[in-house]
Design a protein around this motif. Structure first.
Motif, PDB file in Angstrom:
ATOM      1  N   THR A  95      45.048  40.877  43.885  1.00 60.06           N
ATOM      2  CA  THR A  95      44.228  40.039  43.002  1.00 60.06           C
ATOM      3  C   THR A  95      44.180  38.659  43.657  1.00 60.06           C
ATOM      4  O   THR A  95      44.829  38.432  44.682  1.00 60.06           O
ATOM      5  CB  THR A  95      44.796  39.918  41.574  1.00 60.06           C
ATOM      6  OG1 THR A  95      45.822  38.938  41.539  1.00 60.06           O
ATOM      7  CG2 THR A  95      45.311  41.255  41.041  1.00 60.06           C
ATOM      8  N   HIS A 138      44.624  44.241  32.609  1.00 59.41           N
ATOM      9  CA  HIS A 138      43.496  43.726  33.372  1.00 59.41           C
ATOM     10  C   HIS A 138      42.211  44.453  32.987  1.00 59.41           C
ATOM     11  O   HIS A 138      42.192  45.689  32.931  1.00 59.41           O
ATOM     12  CB  HIS A 138      43.749  43.892  34.873  1.00 59.41           C
ATOM     13  CG  HIS A 138      44.928  43.114  35.370  1.00 59.41           C
ATOM     14  ND1 HIS A 138      46.217  43.382  34.972  1.00 59.41           N
ATOM     15  CD2 HIS A 138      45.010  42.056  36.219  1.00 59.41           C
ATOM     16  CE1 HIS A 138      47.042  42.520  35.568  1.00 59.41           C
ATOM     17  NE2 HIS A 138      46.336  41.709  36.325  1.00 59.41           N
ATOM     18  N   PRO A 187      40.545  39.610  36.339  1.00 54.74           N
ATOM     19  CA  PRO A 187      40.800  38.994  37.641  1.00 54.74           C
ATOM     20  C   PRO A 187      39.505  38.740  38.397  1.00 54.74           C
ATOM     21  O   PRO A 187      38.476  39.355  38.116  1.00 54.74           O
ATOM     22  CB  PRO A 187      41.672  40.019  38.363  1.00 54.74           C
ATOM     23  CG  PRO A 187      41.336  41.316  37.725  1.00 54.74           C
ATOM     24  CD  PRO A 187      40.931  41.028  36.307  1.00 54.74           C
ATOM     25  N   ALA A 242      39.616  43.853  43.314  1.00 53.40           N
ATOM     26  CA  ALA A 242      40.240  44.180  42.035  1.00 53.40           C
ATOM     27  C   ALA A 242      39.168  44.485  40.994  1.00 53.40           C
ATOM     28  O   ALA A 242      39.275  45.434  40.208  1.00 53.40           O
ATOM     29  CB  ALA A 242      41.123  43.017  41.563  1.00 53.40           C
TER      30      ALA A 242
END
Ligand code: TXA
Ligand code: MG
Length: 333
Positions: A31, A65, A121, A126
């Motif tokens: 990330t 995430h 992110p 990512a």
């Protein structure tokens, strides 16, 4: 070495990583802050695998995430206007928000709390992985518990190479410290962990926030964020942290006279060359320090130093996160 290392820019590697995540396996990915060890956040068994691989205490919850802020209702049951404003201003990016959780998020992910920590992110690899996986991904930093967070694939392999199947390599992480964790369960919001987004930047958008005492010093028994209670970020070497503005070289000389192998980390303003001195950036440049810090601690360990003397920097901007990590690391050695 069990883990396969593939470039995060390889579309086939991303497809495979997404499939593994959907199947309940663990994947390490880059990330913009640090590397994360990911699993499907809604799959209890998969998330348990993260705790095992890291050796992480089970009451320390994970960050979930998302590919997009629009997915927030999947994991957060209340989304106050301040969350919308912060998401609008800072996502994708190094800001994690703590919100009341939905029942879709299992206890193991939140350490049994009724809240969930969530972020979108910014790293393109990512983001693409999250989009392909189509499930929220729980991902703590991809280090063994207590070690400095990994900012390069080599650091991940050092800690977890035998414990995961796939590591996506995205080079050196841009920010270098973890995301800023902000609880929206209080009004005004409370900073629980300083990180890659400065307090100043947050306050410019939503006005004054509270800074939890443990977010500055590192340790607190009654901390609202379980991660505050544990030793963290420690290199193997003993770390001696001096206040900003203190000349580190006399202390380094004293320790050398005791027979120790000493490295010094200091602001570039000290401009003292020599093989045992590292200068990550100006004392005004917290971002440069954040970017270099964890890699430096790991490199100095590899180079065989048993003591690291560090001159601190002012706690403005990312300097707050840098000093928080250094205090915790010093407490752990
Ligand atoms: O930058 C980052 O945030 C990285 C990358 C991989 O995204 N992840 C990361 O995760 O640093 P981790 O697990 O190392 O740190 C999560 C922090 C811990 O301090 C934890 O206690 C806190 O977030 N946290 C998680 N859920 C929470 C909750 N519901 N309430 C309060 N604190 C929470
Ligand atoms: Mg961590």
């Amino acid at each position: 070495m069990r883990a396969r290392l593939l470039p995060v820019t390889d579309p086939a590697a991303l497809e495979e990583a997404a499939r593994l995540l959907r199947e309940g396996r663990l994947v390490v990915f880059p990330t913009e802050t640090v590397y994360g060890i990911g699993a499907n956040a809604l799959d209890e068994r998969a998330v348990r695998g993260i705790f095992e691989a890291k050796g992480r205490p089970s009451d320390n919850p994970l960050i979930v995430h998302l590919a997009d802020a629009r997915d927030l209702p999947l994991v957060a049951r209340e989304i106050p206007p301040v969350a919308r404003r912060l998401a609008e201003a800072f996502w994708p990016g190094p800001l994690t928000l703590v919100l009341p959780r939905t029942s879709a998020v299992p206890n193991v992910t939140t350490g049994g709390l009724d809240s969930v920590a969530v972020r979108v992110p910014e790293h393109p690899g990512a983001r693409e992985l999250l989009r392909l996986a189509r499930v929220p991904i729980a991902a703590p930093s991809a280090n063994r518990s207590g070690r400095p967070s990994p900012t390069r694939a080599i650091d991940v392999l050092e800690d977890l190479g035998e414990r995961v199947d796939l590591v996506l390599d995205g080079g050196s992480a841009r920010v270098g410290v973890e995301s800023t964790v902000l609880s929206l369960l209080t009004s005004p919001p409370t900073l629980l962990r300083p990180g890659g987004l400065s307090v100043e930047a947050i306050e410019a958008v939503i006005g004054p926030i509270q800074v939890h005492a443990a977010a500055r010093t590192g340790e607190s028994a009654a901390a609202p964020s379980p991660g505050m209670r544990y030793r963290h970020y420690a290199p193997k070497a003993r770390l001696v942290l001096l206040p900003a503005g203190t000349d580190p070289f006399p202390e380094a000389e004293r320790l050398r006279a005791e027979g120790r192998k000493v490295a010094v980390i200091a602001p570039t303003e000290r401009a003292a060359p020599g093989p045992d001195t590292r200068l990550p950036g100006s004392r005004e440049d917290g971002a440069a320090w954040a970017h270099a810090l964890f890699a430096l601690l790991r490199d100095l360990d590899r180079e065989g130093y048993d003591t690291i003397v560090i001159e601190g920097i002012p706690e403005a901007g990312l300097g707050l996160a840098v000093m928080n990590r250094l205090r915790k690391a010093a407490a752990g050695t």
